[in-house]
Write a protein that holds these residues in place. Structure first.
Motif, PDB file in Angstrom:
ATOM      1  N   GLU A   1      56.696   9.908  40.077  1.00 41.81           N
ATOM      2  CA  GLU A   1      55.151   9.564  40.535  1.00 41.81           C
ATOM      3  C   GLU A   1      54.189   9.741  39.235  1.00 41.81           C
ATOM      4  OE1 GLU A   1      53.892  11.142  44.286  1.00 41.81           O
ATOM      5  OE2 GLU A   1      55.771  12.039  44.410  1.00 41.81           O
ATOM      6  N   ARG A   2      53.220   8.985  39.314  1.00 44.05           N
ATOM      7  CA  ARG A   2      52.257   9.114  38.227  1.00 44.05           C
ATOM      8  C   ARG A   2      50.608   9.194  38.887  1.00 44.05           C
ATOM      9  NH1 ARG A   2      54.394   5.086  33.846  1.00 44.05           N
ATOM     10  NH2 ARG A   2      56.483   6.153  33.401  1.00 44.05           N
ATOM     11  N   TYR A   3      49.939   9.924  38.169  1.00 44.15           N
ATOM     12  CA  TYR A   3      48.689  10.211  39.011  1.00 44.15           C
ATOM     13  C   TYR A   3      47.537   9.928  37.827  1.00 44.15           C
ATOM     14  CZ  TYR A   3      51.425  12.716  42.353  1.00 44.15           C
ATOM     15  OH  TYR A   3      52.315  12.849  43.213  1.00 44.15           O
TER      16      TYR A   3
END
Length: 71
Positions: free
Chosen positions: A5-7
């Motif tokens: 996951e990237r934010y």
């Protein structure tokens, strides 16, 4: 949190003393607390990376384990 996951947390503004504030949501998500040590890595073309030192230790361990497997 899934490792893939990237934010995008937010943008921050550099203060008059050259400081930035890490947004509360980012501190909570990544478990960053007052007094923690963070690394600032930079590359002229791509910019800055802020990371916890243990992330690089884990990466170094993975790289070294992969090299050992290839031998």
């Amino acid at each position: 949190m899934d490792k893939k996951e990237r934010y995008y947390m937010s943008s921050v503004r550099l203060g008059p003393k050259g400081q930035i504030v890490i947004p509360k949501e980012a501190r909570e998500l990544f478990g960053i607390k007052p007094g923690d040590t963070l690394l600032i890595l930079g590359e002229a073309e791509t910019g800055l990376i802020v990371s916890r030192p243990d992330v690089l230790n884990n990466l170094a361990d993975e790289l070294l384990n992969n090299v050992k497997k290839e031998d």
